[in-house]
Scaffold this active site. Structure first.
Site, PDB file in Angstrom:
ATOM      1  N   GLY A  60       8.310  -0.086   2.295  1.00 45.67           N
ATOM      2  CA  GLY A  60       8.961  -1.254   2.200  1.00 45.67           C
ATOM      3  C   GLY A  60       9.023  -1.914   3.600  1.00 45.67           C
ATOM      4  CD  GLU A  61      10.545  -4.931   7.745  1.00 46.87           C
ATOM      5  OE1 GLU A  61      10.198  -4.674   8.758  1.00 46.87           O
ATOM      6  OE2 GLU A  61      11.829  -5.242   7.922  1.00 46.87           O
ATOM      7  CB  SER A  62      11.352   0.691   8.696  1.00 44.63           C
ATOM      8  OG  SER A  62      10.859  -0.150   9.630  1.00 44.63           O
ATOM      9  CB  CYS A  99       5.051   3.779   4.016  1.00 42.46           C
ATOM     10  SG  CYS A  99       4.119   2.615   4.967  1.00 42.46           S
ATOM     11  NE  ARG A 150       8.409  -1.258  11.995  1.00 43.70           N
ATOM     12  CZ  ARG A 150       9.168  -2.413  12.038  1.00 43.70           C
ATOM     13  NH1 ARG A 150      10.215  -2.740  13.097  1.00 43.70           N
ATOM     14  NH2 ARG A 150       9.221  -3.459  11.037  1.00 43.70           N
ATOM     15  CB  ILE A 207       0.672  -0.733   2.260  1.00 45.10           C
ATOM     16  CG1 ILE A 207      -0.216  -0.240   1.263  1.00 45.10           C
ATOM     17  CG2 ILE A 207       1.027  -2.299   2.313  1.00 45.10           C
ATOM     18  CD1 ILE A 207       0.795  -0.672  -0.322  1.00 45.10           C
ATOM     19  NE  ARG A 208       2.780  -5.509   7.492  1.00 42.90           N
ATOM     20  CZ  ARG A 208       2.453  -6.077   8.921  1.00 42.90           C
ATOM     21  NH1 ARG A 208       1.305  -6.385   8.995  1.00 42.90           N
ATOM     22  NH2 ARG A 208       3.313  -6.254   9.645  1.00 42.90           N
ATOM     23  CG  HIS A 265       3.036   3.397   0.185  1.00 45.63           C
ATOM     24  ND1 HIS A 265       4.046   2.772  -0.354  1.00 45.63           N
ATOM     25  CD2 HIS A 265       2.516   2.802   1.430  1.00 45.63           C
ATOM     26  CE1 HIS A 265       4.522   1.887   0.557  1.00 45.63           C
ATOM     27  NE2 HIS A 265       3.894   1.821   1.363  1.00 45.63           N
ATOM     28  CD  GLU A 284       4.964   4.989  -3.258  1.00 43.95           C
ATOM     29  OE1 GLU A 284       4.417   5.847  -2.656  1.00 43.95           O
ATOM     30  OE2 GLU A 284       5.223   3.625  -2.660  1.00 43.95           O
TER      31      GLU A 284
END
Ligand code: GLN
Length: 192
Positions: free
Chosen positions: A46-48, A78, A105, A133-134, A169, A171
């Site tokens: 997600g976004e840490s 991630c 990051r 992803i990023r 990821h 998942e």
């Protein structure tokens, strides 16, 4: 084994599906009290920064440190890897500070914001499907950390005792072997 997925922000349902495919029970976790009934937890992508802020707001920082201290395994994917790291490059503060790794990051640059590849992951297989992803990279690891996988010479998966971390990821594929590996870590941790 009941495995929680921290459900403050990010990819939750996909992790639950993978844990169930691997033979465990997956539970969405929104309150620290829920930790009492769990044997392990996954902190998703997600976004840490957002996940870290919400963790502070809802009292998850101390609760998760305690959960881990009691011997329950923690798996960060991630953004989750960033959340469990002791050090984040270029940031004065980290979040849970559990795993002895330094992470960078968004480390793959704009051209490679997202991509898929097969990776060799130590102890699992040589063709584990991985979606980036990023994604962050592990820049440095402490003495107790075992590197499980590298991509183009850079560390993308590691383990330190009952802590597991992947830049990618696991998942978002049909490959549940990483979740199976985590489930084995949880089983071992609770065998005694
Ligand atoms: N770039 C995100 C961060 O720094 C992580 C991306 C992800 O989880 N897919 O938090």
């Amino acid at each position: 084994m009941k495995i929680g997925i921290l459900a403050l922000q990010g990819a939750v349902a996909e992790h639950i599906r993978m844990i169930e495919k691997a033979g465990g029970e997956g539970v969405s976790v929104k309150r620290p009290e829920q930790l009492r009934e769990l044997q392990g937890i996954i902190i998703p992508g997600g976004e840490s920064t957002t996940i870290g802020k919400l963790m502070r707001t809802y009292g998850f920082i101390d609760a998760l440190r305690e959960f881990h201290k009691q011997g329950n395994p923690v798996f960060g994917t991630c953004a989750g890897l960033i959340v469990i790291a002791k050090e984040i490059a270029g940031q004065p503060e980290a979040h849970l500070e559990l795993m002895d790794i330094k992470v960078a990051r968004n480390a793959f640059g704009r051209q490679r914001e997202s991509f898929e590849t097969d990776l060799e992951v130590k102890g699992i297989a040589d063709d584990v499907r991985a979606v980036f992803i990023r994604a962050p990279l592990i820049e440095a690891v402490g003495a107790g950390v075992e590197v499980l996988s590298s991509y183009k010479g850079q560390i993308v998966a590691a383990q330190q005792g009952s802590l597991l971390a992947t830049s990618f990821h696991p998942e978002l594929t049909d490959d549940h072997r990483i979740h199976g590996y985590f489930l084995d870590m949880v089983k071992k941790a609770h065998q005694s």
